[in-house]
Design an enzyme around this catalytic site. Structure first.
Site, PDB file in Angstrom:
ATOM      1  N   LYS A  83       0.851  -1.087  -0.002  1.00  0.00           N
ATOM      2  CA  LYS A  83      -0.003  -0.043  -0.006  1.00  0.00           C
ATOM      3  C   LYS A  83       0.782   1.336   0.007  1.00  0.00           C
ATOM      4  O   LYS A  83       1.943   1.250   0.621  1.00  0.00           O
ATOM      5  CB  LYS A  83      -0.845  -0.019   1.382  1.00  0.00           C
ATOM      6  CG  LYS A  83      -1.780   1.100   1.465  1.00  0.00           C
ATOM      7  CD  LYS A  83      -2.903   0.943   2.450  1.00  0.00           C
ATOM      8  CE  LYS A  83      -3.816   1.925   2.491  1.00  0.00           C
ATOM      9  NZ  LYS A  83      -4.853   1.822   3.695  1.00  0.00           N
ATOM     10  N   SER A 152      -9.128   2.200   2.505  1.00  0.00           N
ATOM     11  CA  SER A 152      -8.436   2.910   1.547  1.00  0.00           C
ATOM     12  C   SER A 152      -7.189   1.835   0.847  1.00  0.00           C
ATOM     13  O   SER A 152      -6.581   2.300   0.163  1.00  0.00           O
ATOM     14  CB  SER A 152      -7.575   3.780   2.549  1.00  0.00           C
ATOM     15  OG  SER A 152      -6.961   3.281   3.591  1.00  0.00           O
ATOM     16  N   SER A 176     -10.361   0.059   6.629  1.00  0.00           N
ATOM     17  CA  SER A 176      -9.636   0.018   5.426  1.00  0.00           C
ATOM     18  C   SER A 176      -8.878  -1.118   4.801  1.00  0.00           C
ATOM     19  O   SER A 176      -8.302  -1.545   3.847  1.00  0.00           O
ATOM     20  CB  SER A 176      -8.604   0.917   5.386  1.00  0.00           C
ATOM     21  OG  SER A 176      -9.320   2.257   5.391  1.00  0.00           O
TER      22      SER A 176
END
Length: 456
Positions: A83, A152, A176
Site C-alpha cells: 500500500k 483505503s 480499510s
C-alpha cells in the site's frame, strides 16, 4: 446460499511444496503475476508503481536459495504488493497526494525491512485513497468496473482479487482492510492493534491504525504477518502470538456470538439471507451460535458498543492534527475536503474531550474482554453487502469499525456471494488471540472449500 468463487486467485503458501521440491521456481511464479498484471491492471488500475527489474532480481535470488535447499522463510520468493502509504527506499511513496508526488524515501518501513529479510519479492506499490482517508484513487472493482473496490487499501485488495499477487500489505484505521477485502472477495487480516510494527507508515491515527494483510488465503495472510512480526517485532508489544514457520492448525469453534450492530440497518434482505444461511451451515456442523436474543448480557454489551462507537472518529480526528493540520497550513489547496473536515473537527476538541474519548475506549475494551473469553469469536458481516456502484465513495465502514475501535484482531473471509458479487463474513477475536482466531478462520474456509469440491 451461493458461495463466492474466484478463478483468478493464486496462493503462494499452497505452491510452497512445489518450490521446495524444485518442481517449480519462484521466478516462474513471479512471471505468472507479471502476466496477470499486464493482462488486467490497465482496466483495474491497482498499481501506482511497479519495479519488475528489482522483483525479478529478488525472485532469481530466491530461486537459487530453494535450489540450494536454503530458503529464508515460508514467504521466500512470495510476490507482495505494498500500500502506497508504506515507505519503500527503492520506490516512491506518494499517498495519493499531490504534496508527495514523486517523493522517494531514503529508508524502508519496518515491515518492508522484515519482508526483505524473509526473502519476499516486493513487486510494486498499490493505489490508496488520499493519506488513506481522503479522495479516492482510480482503482476499480475487479468484478464490476462500475463498483468501488473499497478504501483505503483499494489497490491492495484489487491486485490480490485479480490474481496479480497472492498477497499485499494494507492498513486499517476504521475499515480499510476488512471492507475492501469483503468487496473484492479476498481474505483480510487485521491483527491486534500494535502487533505489527508501524514504523515508516504514514499514519492517520497512532492509536487506531493497524498494519495488516490482504491475501488469497488465510495461510498466506498468516505467513506474511508472522514474518513481519518475527523479523522486526513491535516496540513494547513483542510478537504475533503463534508466529512461526507453520500456521496454527484449523480448529472448529465451539461457540460464536452473532453481533447485531447499526450496520444491519444498512443491508438488503438478500445479504441478510445469505449470512443467515451461512450461520445455518455452521450450526449444522455443530457450532453454537448465540445472539442477543439468547443472552441478555450479550444484548447489553451490544447496547454499550453502540453508545460508544461514534467516539472512534473523534479519536482519529484528534490524533490527525499532526501532520495534517500542518499540511493544510502549508498546502491548503493540495489537501482534499475530507482531510480538511477531519482537522476542523479536531480543532473543535479540547484535551479534556480527547482524554474522555480514550477513557471511554479503555472502558469498552474492559467490558468486551469477558464476553470474548466465553466464545471463539464474534461473527458478523465485514461490509454492508456487496460493493456499491460508484468510485467516488468507498462504501460504509460501519461493520468494520467496532473491531478497529477496540483494537481487536479480525478476519474478513470471502464466503458468500450476493448479486454475483462477494461479501465477506467477519470474525472478531479477543486481544492477543490472533492465532486462535486464525485457527477458526482456517476451519471455516476449509469447510466452504470442501463443500465447493462436493458441488463440483
Amino acid at each position: 446460499m451461493p458461495d463466492w468463487r474466484n478463478p483468478h486467485l493464486i496462493s503462494f503458501s499452497r505452491a510452497l511444496p512445489e518450490f521446495r521440491s524444485r518442481q517449480r521456481t519462484t521466478r516462474e511464479f513471479l512471471e505468472h503475476c507479471v502476466d496477470a498484471i499486464a493482462k488486467r491492471d490497465k482496466k483495474i488500475k491497482a498499481f501506482v508503481t511497479i519495479d519488475l527489474r528489482a522483483a525479478r532480481k529478488s525472485a532469481d535470488a530466491s530461486t537459487h536459495r530453494y535450489k540450494s535447499g536454503q530458503p529464508l522463510s515460508p514467504i521466500d520468493g512470495c510476490p507482495i504488493a505494498i500500500k502506497d502509504i508504506i515507505a519503500t527506499a527503492d520506490m516512491p511513496t506518494q499517498m495519493n497526494s499531490p504534496i508527495y508526488k514523486g517523493w522517494q524515501p531514503k529508508y524502508d518501513a519496518a515491515c518492508i525491512t522484515a519482508l526483505r529479510q524473509a526473502g519476499a519479492v516486493i513487486i510494486g506499490k498499490t493505489v490508496t485513497t488520499e493519506f488513506a482517508f481522503g479522495r479516492s484513487g482510480p482503482t476499480t472493482n475487479p468484478f464490476d468496473s462500475k463498483r468501488t473496490p473499497g478504501g483505503s487499501s483499494s489497490g491492495s485488495a484489487a491486485a490480490v482479487a485479480a490474481g496479480m499477487v497472492p498477497a499485499a500489505l494494507g492498513t486499517q484505521t476504521i475499515g480499510s482492510i476488512l471492507r475492501p477485502a469483503s468487496y473484492c472477495g479476498v481474505v483480510g487480516f487485521k491483527p491486534t492493534i500494535g502487533t505489527l510494527h508501524s514504523g515508516g507508515i504514514h499514519l492517520l491515527s497512532v492509536t487506531c491504525d493497524h498494519l495488516g494483510v490482504i491475501s488469497s488465503t488465510v495461510e498466506d495472510a498468516w505467513h506474511i504477518a508472522s514474518q513481519v512480526s518475527l523479523g522486526i517485532g513491535s516496540p513494547g508489544i513483542g510478537f504475533l502470538p503463534g508466529a512461526g514457520p507453520d500456521p496454527p492448525a484449523p480448529h472448529q469453534p465451539r461457540k460464536l456470538f452473532r453481533v447485531y450492530t447499526r450496520g444491519w440497518k444498512e443491508i438488503d434482505n438478500e445479504t441478510r439471507n445469505a449470512f443467515d444461511t451461512a450461520l445455518d451451515r455452521l450450526r449444522a456442523r455443530g457450532v453454537e451460535i448465540t445472539s442477543r436474543d439468547d443472552d441478555r448480557a450479550l444484548a447489553e454489551f451490544e447496547e454499550q458498543l453502540e453508545s460508544g462507537i461514534d467516539d472512534a472518529l473523534g479519536i482519529v480526528a484528534y490524533e490527525s492534527k499532526w501532520p495534517y493540520a500542518d499540511y493544510i497550513a502549508r498546502y491548503p489547496k493540495l489537501v482534499g475536503p475530507r482531510i480538511h473536515e477531519l482537522v476542523d473537527r479536531a480543532r473543535g476538541m479540547s484535551p479534556a474531550n480527547y482524554e474522555a474519548l480514550l477513557a471511554n475506549r479503555h472502558r469498552m475494551q474492559r467490558i468486551a474482554a469477558p464476553h470474548l473469553e466465553h466464545c471463539d469469536g464474534l461473527i458478523t458481516l465485514a461490509s454492508s453487502g456487496p460493493a456499491p456502484v460508484g468510485l467516488a465513495e468507498t462504501g460504509s465502514r460501519t461493520f468494520a469499525s467496532y473491531a478497529s475501535w477496540l483494537g481487536l484482531p479480525a478476519f474478513s473471509l470471502p464466503l458468500i456471494a450476493v448479486k454475483e458479487m462477494p461479501v465477506g463474513i467477519q470474525l472478531i477475536g479477543r486481544v492477543g488471540a490472533d492465532a486462535a482466531l486464525f485457527a477458526t478462520a482456517k476451519w471455516m474456509m476449509q469447510e466452504v472449500e470442501a463443500q465447493q469440491a462436493d458441488d463440483c
